[in-house]
Scaffold this motif. Sequence first.
Motif, PDB file in Angstrom:
ATOM      1  N   SER A  95       0.824  -1.214   0.000  1.00  0.00           N
ATOM      2  CA  SER A  95       0.000   0.000   0.000  1.00  0.00           C
ATOM      3  C   SER A  95       0.852   1.255   0.000  1.00  0.00           C
ATOM      4  N   MET A  96       2.029   1.202   0.680  1.00  0.00           N
ATOM      5  CA  MET A  96       2.877   2.393   0.715  1.00  0.00           C
ATOM      6  C   MET A  96       3.412   2.712  -0.664  1.00  0.00           C
ATOM      7  N   ARG A  97       3.521   1.680  -1.536  1.00  0.00           N
ATOM      8  CA  ARG A  97       3.989   1.911  -2.897  1.00  0.00           C
ATOM      9  C   ARG A  97       2.821   1.969  -3.859  1.00  0.00           C
ATOM     10  N   ALA A  98       1.710   2.551  -3.419  1.00  0.00           N
ATOM     11  CA  ALA A  98       0.497   2.560  -4.224  1.00  0.00           C
ATOM     12  C   ALA A  98       0.664   3.323  -5.524  1.00  0.00           C
ATOM     13  N   GLU A  99       1.561   4.327  -5.541  1.00  0.00           N
ATOM     14  CA  GLU A  99       1.796   5.115  -6.761  1.00  0.00           C
ATOM     15  C   GLU A  99       2.184   4.217  -7.916  1.00  0.00           C
ATOM     16  N   ALA A 100       3.027   3.231  -7.612  1.00  0.00           N
ATOM     17  CA  ALA A 100       3.514   2.358  -8.682  1.00  0.00           C
ATOM     18  C   ALA A 100       2.392   1.477  -9.227  1.00  0.00           C
ATOM     19  N   PHE A 101       1.448   1.103  -8.371  1.00  0.00           N
ATOM     20  CA  PHE A 101       0.379   0.207  -8.802  1.00  0.00           C
ATOM     21  C   PHE A 101      -0.743   0.946  -9.501  1.00  0.00           C
ATOM     22  N   GLN A 102      -0.862   2.230  -9.269  1.00  0.00           N
ATOM     23  CA  GLN A 102      -1.904   3.097  -9.834  1.00  0.00           C
ATOM     24  C   GLN A 102      -3.302   2.807  -9.319  1.00  0.00           C
ATOM     25  N   VAL A 103      -3.718   1.541  -9.300  1.00  0.00           N
ATOM     26  CA  VAL A 103      -5.100   1.282  -8.886  1.00  0.00           C
ATOM     27  C   VAL A 103      -5.219   0.984  -7.401  1.00  0.00           C
ATOM     28  N   LEU A 104      -4.077   0.945  -6.685  1.00  0.00           N
ATOM     29  CA  LEU A 104      -4.109   0.607  -5.267  1.00  0.00           C
ATOM     30  C   LEU A 104      -4.455   1.838  -4.439  1.00  0.00           C
ATOM     31  N   TYR A 112     -10.862  -3.981   6.533  1.00  0.00           N
ATOM     32  CA  TYR A 112     -10.288  -4.805   5.479  1.00  0.00           C
ATOM     33  C   TYR A 112      -8.775  -4.652   5.454  1.00  0.00           C
ATOM     34  N   ASP A 113      -8.115  -5.539   4.664  1.00  0.00           N
ATOM     35  CA  ASP A 113      -6.654  -5.530   4.658  1.00  0.00           C
ATOM     36  C   ASP A 113      -6.069  -4.686   3.555  1.00  0.00           C
ATOM     37  N   ILE A 114      -6.732  -4.652   2.401  1.00  0.00           N
ATOM     38  CA  ILE A 114      -6.193  -3.874   1.287  1.00  0.00           C
ATOM     39  C   ILE A 114      -7.344  -3.413   0.408  1.00  0.00           C
ATOM     40  N   SER A 115      -7.173  -2.251  -0.220  1.00  0.00           N
ATOM     41  CA  SER A 115      -8.241  -1.717  -1.065  1.00  0.00           C
ATOM     42  C   SER A 115      -7.698  -1.225  -2.387  1.00  0.00           C
ATOM     43  N   PHE A 116      -8.531  -1.382  -3.417  1.00  0.00           N
ATOM     44  CA  PHE A 116      -8.214  -0.868  -4.741  1.00  0.00           C
ATOM     45  C   PHE A 116      -9.218   0.208  -5.090  1.00  0.00           C
ATOM     46  N   LEU A 117      -8.768   1.259  -5.757  1.00  0.00           N
ATOM     47  CA  LEU A 117      -9.691   2.276  -6.248  1.00  0.00           C
ATOM     48  C   LEU A 117      -9.464   2.416  -7.745  1.00  0.00           C
ATOM     49  N   ILE A 118     -10.486   2.049  -8.525  1.00  0.00           N
ATOM     50  CA  ILE A 118     -10.372   2.122  -9.980  1.00  0.00           C
ATOM     51  C   ILE A 118     -11.281   3.228 -10.459  1.00  0.00           C
ATOM     52  N   THR A 119     -10.726   4.192 -11.196  1.00  0.00           N
ATOM     53  CA  THR A 119     -11.535   5.302 -11.698  1.00  0.00           C
ATOM     54  C   THR A 119     -11.716   5.171 -13.206  1.00  0.00           C
ATOM     55  N   ASN A 120     -12.551   6.051 -13.741  1.00  0.00           N
ATOM     56  CA  ASN A 120     -12.820   6.001 -15.184  1.00  0.00           C
ATOM     57  C   ASN A 120     -11.540   6.276 -15.985  1.00  0.00           C
ATOM     58  N   TYR A 121     -10.637   7.058 -15.395  1.00  0.00           N
ATOM     59  CA  TYR A 121      -9.386   7.350 -16.109  1.00  0.00           C
ATOM     60  C   TYR A 121      -8.567   6.079 -16.289  1.00  0.00           C
ATOM     61  N   HIS A 122      -8.566   5.214 -15.238  1.00  0.00           N
ATOM     62  CA  HIS A 122      -7.859   3.947 -15.373  1.00  0.00           C
ATOM     63  C   HIS A 122      -8.479   3.106 -16.475  1.00  0.00           C
ATOM     64  N   CYS A 123      -9.817   3.109 -16.532  1.00  0.00           N
ATOM     65  CA  CYS A 123     -10.486   2.315 -17.567  1.00  0.00           C
ATOM     66  C   CYS A 123     -10.212   2.842 -18.962  1.00  0.00           C
ATOM     67  N   GLU A 124      -9.980   4.163 -19.043  1.00  0.00           N
ATOM     68  CA  GLU A 124      -9.677   4.715 -20.370  1.00  0.00           C
ATOM     69  C   GLU A 124      -8.279   4.365 -20.806  1.00  0.00           C
TER      70      GLU A 124
END
Lengths: 169, 136
Positions: A95-104, A112-124
């Motif tokens: 999670s601390m390296r969330a920048e690299a994962f983009q969707v984290l 919960y233990d971990i979360s993902f956030l997916i936006t419309n920009y990621h889908c584009e």
Amino acid sequence: MANPLKLYLTCVRNTLEAAMCLQNFPCQEVERHNKPEVELKTSPELLLNPVLICRNEAEKCLIETSINSLRISLKVKQADELENILAKKFLRFLSMRAEAFQVLRRKPVQGYDISFLITNYHCEEMQKQKLIDFIVQFMEDIDKEISELKMSVSTRGRLVATEFLKQFL
Amino acid sequence: MMAGAEKFVEADNAEAIITRIEHKSRKIESLLKQNKPVEALKTALEGSPPMTRDERCKSANWIAVHRALMAIKDVEGMFSSLDPEYYDILMKYLYRGLSTGDRPTCDQCLRIHEKLTERAGLGCILRSLADTVNTV
């Protein structure tokens, strides 16, 4: 044992395929702002029903969707105290390296233990199918990773103890 | 419109709905004794979702549907005799079952969910997600 896991992952995959219908939606309250609605939850008409998929008492997956964003929170299986610590440390490392994962998401949702956030920009930018494959693959691999970590901790502990106690022989 | 229709269901109407659900449960029990789990499920799903915001009615209805769901052994056979009009409401109840976290319920719901998605497609899932008015 693998079969219930496969059913659980299939269910999550199907739900994600249905729920990942995101489009751009500028903020209704503030001009020229564009915010992920699932995080703010200010307008109920922009949110869909959140869905909780439990595999058993320990593992679950919460999927919350809105018009322009989707949040997936996972709780991984933690059988004993050691796995608890390992999972917490490992997922915090990710999670601390969330920048690299983009969707984290940097912080997991409460409970919960971990979360993902997916936006419309990621889908584009990225393919929807590949995003879903990533999430499901992550869920599959996280269990293996934690078991591997646990095994390496036990092996190392055993080696260290053997070496240390040799001097008393 | 839809919100207006919800308003007229007040406390006494909730009692009527609960009586109806109890009547339904007795019918389901008798059908299960006769070894007809699919008929029991159809009876449980009929008249759902209860047109009310009252949590007790929804819980009562869920208990009846849960009883019928857990009795089903042959998932493929069930789908061959279940009408498509029940798919959407069944999907909503499956998600309610999956949120309970109880292992046998979740196992059964996951099994049925996979087959139901194959039959009904992703639209069924999306309708259960998008319907914020008629929740179960």
